[in-house]
Structures are given as C-alpha cells and as structure tokens.
Design an enzyme around this catalytic site. Structure first.
Site, mmCIF file in Angstrom:
data_model
loop_
_atom_site.group_PDB
_atom_site.id
_atom_site.type_symbol
_atom_site.label_atom_id
_atom_site.label_comp_id
_atom_site.label_asym_id
_atom_site.label_seq_id
_atom_site.Cartn_x
_atom_site.Cartn_y
_atom_site.Cartn_z
ATOM 1 C CB SER A 1 -10.318 2.490 2.260
ATOM 2 O OG SER A 1 -9.289 1.552 1.986
ATOM 3 C CE LYS B 1 -2.933 -8.097 -5.400
ATOM 4 N NZ LYS B 1 -2.951 -7.408 -6.701
ATOM 5 C CG HIS C 1 -1.520 -11.337 -2.278
ATOM 6 N ND1 HIS C 1 -0.988 -10.390 -1.442
ATOM 7 C CD2 HIS C 1 -2.733 -10.819 -2.670
ATOM 8 C CE1 HIS C 1 -1.804 -9.361 -1.338
ATOM 9 N NE2 HIS C 1 -2.867 -9.597 -2.079
ATOM 10 N NE ARG C 2 -3.334 -8.775 1.945
ATOM 11 C CZ ARG C 2 -2.083 -8.441 2.260
ATOM 12 N NH1 ARG C 2 -1.324 -9.311 2.893
ATOM 13 N NH2 ARG C 2 -1.599 -7.268 1.926
ATOM 14 C CB SER D 1 -0.927 -0.003 1.217
ATOM 15 O OG SER D 1 -1.812 -1.097 1.177
ATOM 16 C CG ASP E 1 -5.857 -6.332 3.133
ATOM 17 O OD1 ASP E 1 -6.934 -6.741 2.657
ATOM 18 O OD2 ASP E 1 -5.172 -5.448 2.600
ATOM 19 C CG ASN F 1 -6.519 -9.072 -9.475
ATOM 20 O OD1 ASN F 1 -7.419 -8.240 -9.561
ATOM 21 N ND2 ASN F 1 -6.637 -10.164 -8.748
ATOM 22 C CD GLU G 1 -6.044 -8.765 -4.076
ATOM 23 O OE1 GLU G 1 -5.045 -8.056 -3.983
ATOM 24 O OE2 GLU G 1 -6.976 -8.706 -3.238
ATOM 25 C CG ASP H 1 -0.454 -5.341 -6.419
ATOM 26 O OD1 ASP H 1 -0.687 -6.330 -7.147
ATOM 27 O OD2 ASP H 1 -1.308 -4.827 -5.668
#
Length: 643
Positions: free
Chosen positions: A170, A411, A386-387, A23, A315, A92, A343, A49
């Site tokens: 957000s 990612k 990824h998460r 981020s 997250d 993505n 995602e 990303d």
C-alpha cells in the site's frame, strides 16, 4: 551479537502509554515539509524510521526545529525543496523511502536515494512505473525494480490517469497520492488488482485532508486529486499512538491474565490496526475500548484458534501468529503476502522462529498456519526486523527465551522492552551464592522443595562440563574445546540424580578431581558464555532456587532474593571431610582445607564473574548454624521477598 534473555512470564497487568505511530509520524513530517507555513508536530515517534525522515528533510534544507520532548516545528516550502541536488540515505525505513521517492521525483530536483542492503531488496518497481506515467525521470542504480534510485527533474504530463498495482504494498499508492498535488494537474490513480492494507490508505487520506487536500475516491479502485490542490499547514497536529504497537500489549493481557490497558489509541483512531482488538476478541480475549484507550483480559477458558483474513491488519497480524502459541487448535492467517516484502520475508522468518520453539508451522505464499505444542527454550533471531523482536517477546509466557539483536526495536519503539517489563511479572528467582562447601547446595535444594520451586545446581553444570571434557579427551585449559562441549551438553536433572548423555553421573561429578576441573573450566569466559542461557532457561514457573558462585551477580541479576551463604574455611573443610568419610572415600583434613583456600582465591580473583557478595544480597554465615537453621532463615527471607 547483543541479546536479551527473557525468563518465563507468569502474568501481565498494567497500563502502557504508546509511542506515536510510525506510519502517521512520517506522513505528517513529509506533508508538513510539502506544505506552506509552519507546522508544530506533537507526540512524534522517536525512532530509526523518523530519524531517517528528519535527516532527509534536514539535508533538503527544510526547516526542522526540535522543540523539546516529542515536539518538532517543520517549516514547509510549498513542494519546492531548497536543495535541488542531494544524496539521501534512508536505512531500512520504507515509510520514508517510498513517499520521498514519489515527492522528490515530482519536485524538480536531482536526487539519489539509497538504503541498507535489505532496502535494496524491497521492490519499488510498481511505484516507479506509476511515477514514470506522470513524466518522472527515475533510473535504477542497481537491480531493475529495486533501490537505489536516481531521480531527475520530471516533465509532468497534463492530466490523465496512472495505474498502479495494489497487491504488493500500500506504500506505493500512498507515495503517489501524497505526491500528486505537486503536479498541479488533475490526476486519477487506478488500482490494478486487489488493494492490500486498505487501512493504511485510510491513514494517508485522513492525513492529507488535515493538510487541506481532499482525495476523491471511487471505492478502492480509483483515487483522484484535483488540479490546484496544495498542502497548507494545519498549525498544530498530534500523532496518534501506534496501533500496531498496541497489539503486543493487548496480546499480553489476553495471554497473561490482564487487564492490560494501552493509552493513546482507541475506538476513534484513524489507524486500521485498531481492528487487531476485534481479531483478538475472536480468539476469546475480553476487550474494552474507549475513545483513546483499549484494554484486554484473558478469557476464562483460554484462547481459541482462528482462521482469519488479515488483509486489513498486515502488521498487527504478526502478533496473532505468536498469540497462536497459546490458543487451542490451529490458527490460520491468510492474505498476508505483503509480509514477504517487508523488513525481511516475514512469513519465512516467522515460520523458522516458531519452529524453534516447538510449534508446528505450515507456510504458503500468502498464509501461515500455526499449531501450538509444548514450548521449549530457544534463541530467537530477529532479522533486523523490529516486529519480529516484539512479537516473539510474547512467547516468554510459555518458556524462557533469548531475543537476539533486541535493539532492532528502535525502528518504531526504542524502549519497548522497558515498557514490556513494567507490565509483566516473571517467575521469581532466589539466588544463593557462596564459596565451595558452604552448604548452599543443601540449603537451596531444601528451600526449593519447601516452596515448590525448581532447583538449579549451577555448579553441577560446570562439573558436568569438566566430566564431559575429560571423557572426550579435551584438556580443561582448551577454552574453545571446552566451550563447544558445554554448548552441546545433554543434561537431565531429576530429584535424586543427574544424567549426562542419558547416564547417571551424580557420584562421578562429586569427586575431588572433577571438582577441581569444574573450578578451572568455570574460569574460562567462553565456557561461562556457553552455559549462560542454559542456566537462565531453568527460570520457569512457579519459580526457581539456584545456587552457585554468580547466580545473583551474572545469571539472575534481577533475582527476587539474593543470599550470600558462607562459613569459615575451617568449618567448610570439616563438613567436606565428614561427607567424604560417610561416602567411603579417604580424605585428609589439612589437604581439604588447603584446597578450599586455593579454590576460594581462584574463584574470587578470576576475571569473569568472580565470587563476591552483591550489594543487595543478604549475608548468611552458617559457621555456627545447623542446616535447618540456615534453611529456615532463607525461607523467612524468601516469603518476605515473594509477598
């Protein structure tokens, strides 16, 4: 599909230095491009990303120079990109797509923004509506409210206010705020409804301030950027370690004993996800923090369930869902509606994969409820998210598992599984390989009993496959047919017997006919693939002793100890002859010797997983040894390896 098999883990401890925050990385890259002057960005995250953002800036002819390692120089153009017409592909990467949409919509050019199929399913209508209120010209090229987008030069309306929903993502508010200085006007953004993921807005405001733009705010409802605001390079700026990524390692310490320390983010972080540590503490974990580090340990009585509003850590809350597998009671995570527009639909995906492991799961529009149960081996799908991959790695503390498409972690954390392996310890494996009738099965079983480990007779799985195929009328040469049978085997191992479909078959699978069939089906690549994960699923605590022909080379290449146990063909034929005679079977010694020699040739020459001694395996020739001597030698090696 690529996959990664994880053995059951038994402990976790160590230190991990985190990669930069995704981020923060993409916010800094975009603001550096919009600023006047050169910005040296240090500790930038290397990921899919950030690659998408860097690629976009290069296409727009922003000055992008790699300084080596994790440092980059960005030459900004004061909000006016050199390239005025371009098509950008952003994969993505929501942290690239949303803010670039806002910035490019107000920068006076003609741009098309596209992504992968999933990005075209992620809503962006609320951001577009806000931009249109400012005078932006944005057209949908596909479904209304979703990418891809066509952006044309805007006609900026003087002053006023913009309304944007706060309860979807957000990133919409972040995109608007970061783009507002491009208007040259005083503009206020009014948030309609409750603003979710507030900590990510804090990151946006703090990063904008580093580049010289102060946003006036009235609580979480109104944000104002004054006329004349402009971005100016701060010179050099550092990216914090990713607090969301810290959650996996903090959870490892809480589940696996610890201590596990994460370096690069701590008490002084601008990221809201550092509050994950507080949530983990509510589950009982022992947490310590410094200015730029955090550390966790397991509680003496084990983790306990929580009922938690996760609006502030959307997250990182995903990590709590898998940590709940090891907590006493039912964990409820609320206010997570934003999971559905990430995602993947993370609520649905998380529920599906948790159920595979045996957990009881209830899901709603904005909550998930997890009740742990005895975990069972499973292949976890990651949905190109990824998460999902990183969260479910934690489940390996309860059971061996398979992570499908593990490279999706690129990612945000390309070397996640390497870092994961550095701070975790798996249940040890002693792999004993060797030719038929070398005594490896007897030795392995006795070593397992002496150490208190589980025992895997891998050859039995191939014998069981051969027997099941024969009973089903499937020819042993029918690779697809035999592989289907192998994948569906209903097998139970006990101390004294083996059951197939609930029936004892210990004697049936030892016949010469089935032995020959086992060797034939073992040479079929599809059959070996079908049985690969089944064999690895035996790697549970406190440890495993496995015997076969490819235990150390293919099934457990990272085995704690590898032994290649052999004997002369004549000695092995003599042993097999005595075994058969003692069991009342007729036998012919010359025929047995010929059969063993042919089997050795077939096993060593097959194209898939041929029988061979690995370079790191210890050779044990039992031609002149008793069983007791062979067992004692392997035990001596085992105790040395396990120290």
């Amino acid at each position: 599909m690529e996959f990664l098999d994880l053995p059951q883990l038994i402990s976790a401890a160590g230190t991990v230095r985190l990669p930069g925050s995704k981020s923060i990385s993409n916010r800094i890259l975009l603001l550096a491009a919009l600023a006047t002057g050169e910005t040296e960005v240090c500790d930038l995250l290397a990921s899919d990303d950030t690659e998408r953002m860097l690629d976009a800036l290069k296409t727009l002819r922003v000055g992008v120079t790699h300084l080596g390692g994790e440092s980059w120089r960005i030459t900004g153009y004061g909000g006016c990109f050199p390239v005025r017409q371009a098509e950008l592909f952003l994969g993505n990467a929501g942290t690239a797509f949303r803010p670039l949409t806002a910035a490019l919509a107000l920068s006076g050019g003609d741009y098309v923004l596209k992504g992968v199929a999933r990005m075209h399913e992620r809503p962006i209508g609320d951001l577009v509506d806000g931009l249109r209120q400012l005078g932006a010209d944005v057209a949908y090229l596909g479904n209304e409210g979703y990418p891809p987008l066509h952006l044309k030069p805007a006609t900026i309306a003087p002053g006023g206010s913009v309304k944007v929903r706060g309860d979807v993502s957000s990133q919409f508010l972040t995109g608007l705020l970061m783009a507002l200085p491009l208007t040259g006007e005083t503009v206020a953004v009014d948030v309609v409804g409750e603003l979710i993921s507030k900590p990510y807005i804090e990151i946006t405001l703090a990063t904008m301030a580093r580049f010289g733009v102060t946003v006036e705010r009235e609580g979480w409802q109104r944000f104002t950027v004054k006329a004349g605001s402009r971005y100016v390079s701060p010179g050099t700026i550092y990216v914090e370690g990713d607090a969301s990524s810290a959650s996996y390692f903090l959870a490892l310490g809480a589940i696996g004993g610890g201590p596990v320390r994460v370096a690069g983010v701590g008490r002084d972080s601008i990221q809201g996800d550092v509050k994950f540590a507080e949530a983990l503490a509510q589950m009982g974990a022992r947490i310590e923090m410094g200015p730029n580090w955090m550390e966790s340990r397991a509680p003496e009585g084990g983790l306990v369930a929580v009922d938690l509003d996760c609006n502030h850590i959307p997250d990182a809350a995903m990590t709590l869902a898998t940590a709940a597998l090891f907590a006493q009671g039912t964990t409820t995570l609320r206010n997570i509606a934003s999971w559905r527009v990430k995602e993947t639909d993370r609520i649905a995906a998380m529920a599906t994969e948790l159920r595979k492991l045996g957990a009881l799961v209830e899901e709603g529009e904005d909550f998930i409820r997890v009740t742990p149960a005895e975990l069972k081996p499973a292949a976890i799908d990651t949905y190109d998210d990824h998460r999902m991959a990183m969260c479910f790695s934690l489940a390996a503390f309860g059971t061996p598992l398979r992570i499908n498409d593990p490279k999706c972690v690129a990612k945000t954390f390309p070397d996640y599984f390497e870092r994961f392996a550095q701070v975790t310890r798996a249940a040890p494996v002693i792999a004993i390989d060797g030719p038929s009738a070398s005594g490896k099965g007897t030795v392995a079983a006795r070593v397992a009993a002496a150490l208190g480990f589980a025992y895997l007779d891998s050859g039995a799985l191939y014998r069981l496959t051969a027997l099941a195929a024969r009973r089903a009328g499937v020819d042993w040469a029918d690779e697809a047919g035999v592989a289907a049978i192998a994948a569906a085997l209903d097998v139970e191992f006990s101390e004294n017997d083996i059951r197939l479909d609930g029936q004892p078959v210990g004697e049936a699978i030892r016949s010469e006919e089935i032995s020959s069939g086992a060797s034939q089906v073992a040479a079929l690549p599809a059959v070996r693939e079908a049985l690969l994960f089944r064999q690895r699923a035996f790697n549970t605590g406190p440890g495993l002793v496995g015997d076969g022909r490819d235990m150390g080379s293919v099934i457990f290449p990272q085995a704690t100890l590898k032994v290649f146990l052999t004997a002369s063909a004549e000695a092995r034929a003599e042993r097999r002859y005595k075994q058969l005679i003692e069991k009342g079977f007729s036998a012919n010694l010359p025929d047995l010797l010929l059969d063993l020699q042919q089997r050795d040739a077939r096993d060593s020459q097959r194209s898939v997983a041929p029988l061979r001694q690995e370079a790191d395996a210890k050779l044990l020739d039992t031609t002149a040894l008793t069983i007791e001597q062979a067992v004692n030698q392997v035990l001596a090696w085992s105790r040395e390896a396990l120290q």
